[in-house]
Enzyme design. Structure first.
Site, PDB file in Angstrom:
ATOM      1  CB  ILE A 150     -22.632 -17.653 -43.670  1.00 21.00           C
ATOM      2  CG1 ILE A 150     -23.496 -15.984 -44.682  1.00 21.00           C
ATOM      3  CG2 ILE A 150     -21.395 -17.549 -44.412  1.00 21.00           C
ATOM      4  CD1 ILE A 150     -22.840 -15.029 -45.668  1.00 21.00           C
ATOM      5  CG  ASP A 151     -23.526 -22.686 -41.446  1.00 18.79           C
ATOM      6  OD1 ASP A 151     -23.668 -22.395 -40.579  1.00 18.79           O
ATOM      7  OD2 ASP A 151     -24.436 -23.865 -42.101  1.00 18.79           O
ATOM      8  CB  CYS A 152     -17.485 -20.089 -41.708  1.00 22.62           C
ATOM      9  SG  CYS A 152     -18.536 -18.519 -42.463  1.00 22.62           S
TER      10      CYS A 152
END
Length: 255
Positions: free
Chosen positions: A128-130
């Site tokens: 998950i890239d945030c």
């Protein structure tokens, strides 16, 4: 189970080892095979190899390179990049890779369900890239270029329900900055799911790694903390011993 420290190696389209800052400004680090051999000597817990250009270029995983890298590794290895189907995953696992890391394709819960059903949840990690937006975070896709309206907690819960065995949680804003993890992000996502959460993005030293663990991460990962040293970011492959980690943890507890 003791905490895991995971070096993350980024491969570009020419199969060179690079390091990024906020998913850009790629800096050449060295030959991935040589770096893996050094990490073998340092007896690292596991290693993660990500082909950062494969999905953007529409390439399938390079099984030849993956097989060679896996054969060099004396530790468990995970791989991500260009994976779109179970047909991509089967030969990767057969080559000796322990688990695959799904990035953009994780947005499709059906793929995670298919992979978990075919190979087991333990073989599937979702990244998950945030990006931080105002007082919260949003999930970003396509190496940070596409900002979604989905918050990482909701996304993590979806991934867990789909059957993934692990979450790699990455702050794009802190990638390569070596100023420490986004501990608030780690705490919120870790508290929302029962899956192991691997913190990534921002660590530059041992204390940062410990901060990630104290924030709730089951494991901490980094590129910079294990390949750079000093203010000028000189390349030096390092890895703390468990004695160093335990001693620093103990000292912190006694304060």
């Amino acid at each position: 189970m003791r905490s895991r420290l995971v070096p993350v190696l980024l491969l570009d389209s020419r199969k060179r080892l690079v390091k990024t800052r906020q998913f850009s400004e790629e800096v050449y680090i060295g030959d991935p095979f040589n770096v893996i051999r050094i990490f073998n000597e340092k007896e690292v817990d596991e290693i993660c190899v990500l082909d950062i250009d494969a999905s953007q270029e529409g390439r399938s995983p390079d099984l030849g390179v993956i097989s060679e890298l896996a054969s060099e590794c004396f530790m468990p290895m995970s791989y991500g990049g260009g994976i779109r189907s179970a047909a991509d995953v089967a030969p990767i696992l057969a080559a000796g890779v322990e688990k695959v890391v799904i990035g953009r394709a994780a947005a499709e819960a059906t793929l995670i369900k298919e992979l978990a059903g075919s190979f087991g949840s333990q073989a599937v990690a979702a990244c998950i890239d945030c990006r931080r937006v105002n007082d919260g975070w949003r999930v970003a896709l396509d190496r940070g270029r596409t900002l979604t309206s989905i918050d990482p907690v909701t996304y993590a819960e979806m991934i867990e329900q789909a059957g993934a065995g692990e979450i790699m949680l990455q702050s794009i804003d802190r990638d390569g900055e070596r100023q420490g993890y986004d501990t608030q992000l780690i705490s919120r996502v870790s508290a929302a799911v029962d899956l192991p959460v691997v913190a990534l993005g921002g660590a530059g030293n041992l204390e940062h790694l410990l901060e990630g663990l104290r924030a709730g991460a089951s494991a901490v990962a980094s590129g910079s903390a294990f390949v750079f040293i000093g203010r000028l970011r000189a390349v030096l492959i390092t890895y703390p011993s468990m004695r160093d980690l335990e001693s620093r943890q103990s000292a912190k507890t006694q304060r």
